[in-house]
Design a protein around this motif. Structure first.
Motif, PDB file in Angstrom:
ATOM      1  N   GLY B  81       0.829  -1.198   0.000  1.00 34.19           N
ATOM      2  CA  GLY B  81       0.000   0.000   0.000  1.00 34.19           C
ATOM      3  C   GLY B  81       0.867   1.252   0.000  1.00 34.19           C
ATOM      4  O   GLY B  81       1.964   1.251   0.575  1.00 34.19           O
ATOM      5  N   ALA B  83       0.917   5.578   0.565  1.00 25.28           N
ATOM      6  CA  ALA B  83       0.169   6.705   1.133  1.00 25.28           C
ATOM      7  C   ALA B  83       1.143   7.767   1.612  1.00 25.28           C
ATOM      8  O   ALA B  83       2.365   7.611   1.468  1.00 25.28           O
ATOM      9  CB  ALA B  83      -0.713   6.237   2.278  1.00 25.28           C
ATOM     10  N   ASP B  88      -1.696   5.583   7.202  1.00 24.28           N
ATOM     11  CA  ASP B  88      -2.649   5.645   6.097  1.00 24.28           C
ATOM     12  C   ASP B  88      -2.432   4.485   5.128  1.00 24.28           C
ATOM     13  O   ASP B  88      -3.387   3.905   4.601  1.00 24.28           O
ATOM     14  CB  ASP B  88      -2.478   6.992   5.385  1.00 24.28           C
ATOM     15  CG  ASP B  88      -3.711   7.344   4.577  1.00 24.28           C
ATOM     16  OD1 ASP B  88      -4.781   6.760   4.877  1.00 24.28           O
ATOM     17  OD2 ASP B  88      -3.613   8.162   3.658  1.00 24.28           O
ATOM     18  N   LYS B  92      -5.047   1.638   3.859  1.00 25.52           N
ATOM     19  CA  LYS B  92      -5.297   1.281   2.457  1.00 25.52           C
ATOM     20  C   LYS B  92      -5.098  -0.219   2.218  1.00 25.52           C
ATOM     21  O   LYS B  92      -5.817  -0.839   1.440  1.00 25.52           O
ATOM     22  CB  LYS B  92      -4.362   2.085   1.558  1.00 25.52           C
ATOM     23  CG  LYS B  92      -4.805   3.522   1.418  1.00 25.52           C
ATOM     24  CD  LYS B  92      -3.978   4.259   0.405  1.00 25.52           C
ATOM     25  CE  LYS B  92      -4.501   5.686   0.225  1.00 25.52           C
ATOM     26  NZ  LYS B  92      -3.640   6.492  -0.621  1.00 25.52           N
ATOM     27  N   THR B  95      -8.181  -2.096   3.142  1.00 22.79           N
ATOM     28  CA  THR B  95      -9.333  -2.058   2.234  1.00 22.79           C
ATOM     29  C   THR B  95      -9.244  -3.116   1.144  1.00 22.79           C
ATOM     30  O   THR B  95     -10.224  -3.443   0.500  1.00 22.79           O
ATOM     31  CB  THR B  95      -9.453  -0.671   1.568  1.00 22.79           C
ATOM     32  OG1 THR B  95      -8.220  -0.396   0.903  1.00 22.79           O
ATOM     33  CG2 THR B  95      -9.751   0.408   2.577  1.00 22.79           C
ATOM     34  N   HIS B  96      -8.043  -3.653   0.933  1.00 21.28           N
ATOM     35  CA  HIS B  96      -7.876  -4.642  -0.131  1.00 21.28           C
ATOM     36  C   HIS B  96      -7.917  -6.074   0.376  1.00 21.28           C
ATOM     37  O   HIS B  96      -7.654  -7.002  -0.379  1.00 21.28           O
ATOM     38  CB  HIS B  96      -6.551  -4.402  -0.855  1.00 21.28           C
ATOM     39  CG  HIS B  96      -6.528  -3.113  -1.594  1.00 21.28           C
ATOM     40  ND1 HIS B  96      -5.790  -2.035  -1.170  1.00 21.28           N
ATOM     41  CD2 HIS B  96      -7.190  -2.707  -2.702  1.00 21.28           C
ATOM     42  CE1 HIS B  96      -5.979  -1.030  -2.002  1.00 21.28           C
ATOM     43  NE2 HIS B  96      -6.830  -1.408  -2.943  1.00 21.28           N
TER      44      HIS B  96
END
Lengths: 500, 404
Positions: B81, B83, B88, B92, B95-96
């Motif tokens: 991820g 960011a 952050d 992220k 979310t995956h």
């Protein structure tokens, strides 16, 4: 207006002289086992008297040979002029019997007849001569069922109070052994004995025990709780506040430590007071083994008691709230084992703990032969099927099984039951708050325990005692006799020296 | 007491059942994806983002292992991820993936070379501050590549990168004792000292061929231990390799089990293992001036292997070999001191020793430490002793006449 109905008072046979045969018959004759027999004594005036006894409670041969035969044949009786002379003659040895009492009190007379005495009532002088001719069947002294030891006495208490007091006196032969008797129960009129050693046991404890036993106001003492619940200090606690024992030697050991004992007629167990929490971790075999071995086993008991209370809640806490505490390899094993299980961990644990309690209860109720089959079906078949069906994870089964096994290591069943309750309490708290809840629950349990007292002795003594003495006297370890020279500090015994 | 129970217990249970947010969040362990390795890099692909975070999970058994049946297949998940901040980036990543990404079991944190060159603290604070991370997790710098390279490519092979790091940690590090691990908490302690530098273990990427039974030779990205990365003032200033790392270990009193190969009188090699090494660092002042630093090392070694058939247990021979060992150690220490002075990075911890032994004088020189350190004269004394031979018999094939 509706009138309250009351039973009419029995006014018959009420005269100035309460102790007469009619009054006794009025009280007891309705019982079919109550026997009355009018006898005419072979004296000059042919004095009339009535013999009373309960069938089955007395030895009939003793009545025939030791009471009736002398009344008809003994010369000093046949020469007597009246009832007073006969009673004097009986008391002066015309009838050979070890325990003869004369009563003028109706209630005393009736209670003694119920207790296994035979009474000869002379109506003309309002007196009764009572002969102790107890002759009922009692169980012989046998081996203890739950506290077996290899190196130790095989005798256990029986239901007869007389036999039990004899068993105690045979072991403690000091003339200072005191056996006091109190009757408890309005209907059962059960004799209860207080046993202590004069000049050793703290008098305050004995006086308090006597006071509490005398103040018991119950119908009867059929089960132990009638006495137990009425002499404990705090009635709102799951923790046991008296300790029972069926072994005579254990009881005597407690008496020698400076405790007061209670023996109840009809119950094959004895109690000692005051008690402390650490007593429940002692087992009889501790004193029949090498002190190092016994100490190691006692420490193991403390450890297993900790496991049985905390393990399920700890498991819930760390798998639900504090997963970082688990070693990585173990965490992956738990994750793999939980795969496909639909319930959250705390529900799984509650299901398994509940199932275990059900199995335990069912096993107790069933006959021994069926009980075994039940445990096989319950534990092996259902347990295995539940794991295979992914209803519960195998790790939870291990946790609950370990919890159960550790619970059985605690020697006292009452404490074990209390710990079971604490376990559920902690499981609920930890399922909501994790380790915080567990800590909170533990704190509440300890606060509660520290408020308990048994006859003025703190429940958590010697751990909580401010004297700082006797911490390791006989609590965490079993010290050798050459070290353990004084009696427990918290009992405040009159005579403090035990050995050496 | 009863009142407390009556109020407290229902209150606690009621809170639990109402789903109030004040209670700790409950998450089932089965819903977690346990991360084993975390890679942290400077984001260079998208200029909008600052950091790249790559996580590799612990290999887990999947599928149900029935009674007597075999276990399911293993898997290790790698996610990346990007960011502005690492927190952050974590969000992220989440979310995956359908499971909760959990850093509580992360044993290794790999920091990419570029990130360290940029600003070490910028990436390191996340490790210190995030409560989920274990403070005994190990920190590594990836030399010549990004952490993402190692994680994403290294996890494709037969041996996932997480297990490879375990192997390196358990065998490569501890048994050989070439490189010492650095935990988050240890690193924090080093970084708190503004005058010294810190040596963080460095890994490098290597493409090795593995012989796989019943398969063809397969090229797989592997990880190697390079040495130490030297970080000063939160910037990467250089690396020291294995050989220099030996000298560093001696100065830091962590050289036990180091292996030295010395020659016996026949010219063949004898392997010596350091069983005990004690180093004393003694700063010498002339007035308030740090004149020199004496480094005294006492080494006890044992003979672990010999290639010749000589009786090397004789005192004269062992003394000769010990002297050779002392010479090697002295050379290694001198080399690492020279490197440290050239870098002007006190990763050897000399400033700590001076401060501890002469706190008042340290106060007078500490502000000029950067100027003083490269000019310090070091006197290295090594005293070696071989005191275990393990075998008191003559070697097999020993002939007495050949000794003379």
């Amino acid at each position: 207006m509706k009138q309250k109905r009351t039973l009419p008072e029995n006014t018959e046979n009420k005269s100035a002289c309460p102790l007469n045969s009619e009054n006794i018959k009025a009280e007891l004759l309705v019982s079919k086992d109550f026997i009355t027999k009018d006898i005419t004594i072979n004296n000059k005036s042919g004095t009339k008297a009535v013999l009373f006894y309960f069938e089955g409670m007395v030895d009939l041969k003793m009545i025939d040979d030791d009471i009736l035969r002398p009344l008809l044949q003994e010369r000093s009786i046949t020469d007597a002029n009246n009832s007073e002379d006969i009673i004097d003659s009986i008391l002066s040895g015309s009838i050979y019997h070890t325990e003869i009492t004369v009563s003028e009190d109706l209630n005393e007379c009736i209670s003694k007849i119920i207790g296994g005495n035979a009474a000869i009532v002379f109506d003309d002088v309002c007196k009764a001569v009572l002969f102790k001719v107890k002759g009922y069947e009692t169980r012989s002294v046998g081996e203890p069922s739950s506290e077996n030891v290899v190196k130790g006495s095989k005798e256990s208490f029986v239901e007869s109070l007389t036999v039990n007091t004899t068993l105690v006196r045979r072991r403690i032969r000091t003339p200072k052994l005191r056996i006091e008797q109190i009757t408890v129960g309005r209907q059962t009129v059960t004799p209860v004995s207080i046993i202590y050693i004069d000049g050793l046991t703290n008098n305050n404890i004995v006086n308090e025990l006597r006071k509490r036993l005398q103040s018991i106001n119950v119908d009867g003492v059929i089960f132990a709780q009638a006495i137990e619940e009425n002499i404990i200090d705090n009635k709102l606690t799951p923790f046991p506040q008296t300790t029972y024992m069926e072994r005579v030697d254990t009881f005597c050991l407690n008496i020698l430590e400076g405790r007061a004992g209670i023996l109840i007629d009809g119950l094959p167990i004895a109690y000692t007071v005051p008690i402390t929490m650490e007593m429940f971790y002692r087992a009889t075999e501790d004193y029949a083994q090498n002190y190092l071995v016994a100490s190691a086993i006692r420490i193991l008991r403390y450890f297993t008691a900790t496991i049985t209370v905390f393990l399920p809640s700890l498991y819930i806490s760390i798998t639900t709230f504090h997963q970082e505490m688990i070693p990585s390899t173990l965490a992956t094993s738990i994750i793999s084992s939980k795969e496909g299980v639909p319930f959250p961990t705390f529900i799984e644990v509650l299901i398994m703990l509940g199932s275990f309690e059900v199995l335990l209860e069912a096993g107790l109720r069933l006959p021994r032969s069926i009980g075994q089959a039940l445990s096989i079906v319950g534990a092996l078949i259902v347990g295995d099927a539940a794991v295979n069906a992914r209803a519960v994870s195998p790790v939870v089964v291990i946790v609950v099984a370990l919890t159960a096994i550790c619970g059985f290591v605690v020697p006292n069943q009452d404490l074990s039951n209390a710990l079971r309750l604490c376990r559920f309490f902690l499981v609920l708290l930890s399922s909501v708050l994790g380790l915080l809840g567990m800590a909170l629950g533990t704190l509440l349990i300890f606060i509660h325990e520290s408020t308990l007292y048994s006859f003025g002795v703190p429940y958590l003594a010697p751990f909580s005692s401010t004297e700082g003495k006797g911490l390791f006297g006989d609590a965490v370890i079993r010290p050798p006799l050459f070290v353990n020279k004084t009696r427990p500090e918290n009992l405040k015994t009159t005579n403090k020296k035990r050995n050496g | 007491m009863t009142l407390i129970y009556k109020i407290l217990v229902p209150a606690i249970l009621a809170f639990g059942l109402t789903g109030c947010n004040i209670l700790p969040v409950r998450s089932e362990i089965a819903d977690l994806e346990l991360v084993k390795v975390v890679g942290i890099d400077k984001c260079e692909v998208h200029s909008d983002n600052n950091v790249t975070m790559t996580v590799a999970s612990i290999k887990q058994q999947t599928g149900v292992s029935g009674g007597g049946g075999g276990e399911g297949q293993s898997k290790s998940i790698v996610l990346t991820g990007e960011a502005l901040t690492l927190t952050d980036a974590m969000r992220k990543l989440q979310t995956h993936y359908n499971k909760i990404i959990f850093l509580g079991h992360a044993d290794y944190f790999l920091l990419g070379e570029e990130a360290i060159k940029d600003d070490f603290y910028k990436y390191y604070d996340f490790l210190e501050r995030t409560y989920e991370i274990r403070l005994n997790a190990k920190v590594f710098i990836t030399k010549g590549c990004s952490a993402n390279d190692i994680l994403s490519q290294g996890s494709k092979g037969e041996l996932p990168i997480s297990e490879r790091l375990d192997n390196l940690s358990n065998e490569g590090f501890i048994n050989s004792h070439l490189i010492k691990e650095m935990s988050v908490i240890q690193l924090e302690k080093h970084l708190d000292n503004p005058y010294s530098a810190v040596a963080i273990p460095a890994l490098s990427k290597a493409d090795n061929e593995f012989d796989l039974i019943e398969q063809e030779k397969k090229l797989q990205t592997d990880v190697e231990v390079y040495g130490y990365a030297i970080v000063k003032d939160f910037k990467l200033v250089g690396y020291i390799d294995w050989e220099l790392a030996n000298g560093y270990n001696f100065i830091k009193n962590q050289a036990d089990y180091t292996v030295f190969n010395v020659t016996d009188p026949s010219g063949l090699y004898v392997a010596l293992i350091v069983e005990n090494a004690k180093t004393k660092i003694k700063p010498k002042f002339y007035g308030d001036t740090l004149e020199s630093v004496d480094i005294e090392i006492k080494v006890k070694s044992s003979i672990n292997e010999q290639q010749s058939r000589l009786d090397i247990t004789k005192e004269q021979i062992t003394e000769e070999m010990a002297a050779k060992q002392s010479e090697i150690i002295k050379q290694e220490i001198t080399n690492v001191i020279k490197t440290a002075q050239e870098m002007n990075a006190d990763f050897l911890g000399i400033s700590d020793v001076v401060k501890r032994k002469n706190p008042l004088k340290w106060n007078s020189i500490k502000d000029n430490w950067d100027e003083i350190f490269p000019l310090i004269k070091f006197n290295v004394e090594v005293d070696s002793l071989i005191y275990h031979t393990f075998d008191v018999r003559y070697p097999s094939g020993y002939k007495e006449e050949k000794q003379n």
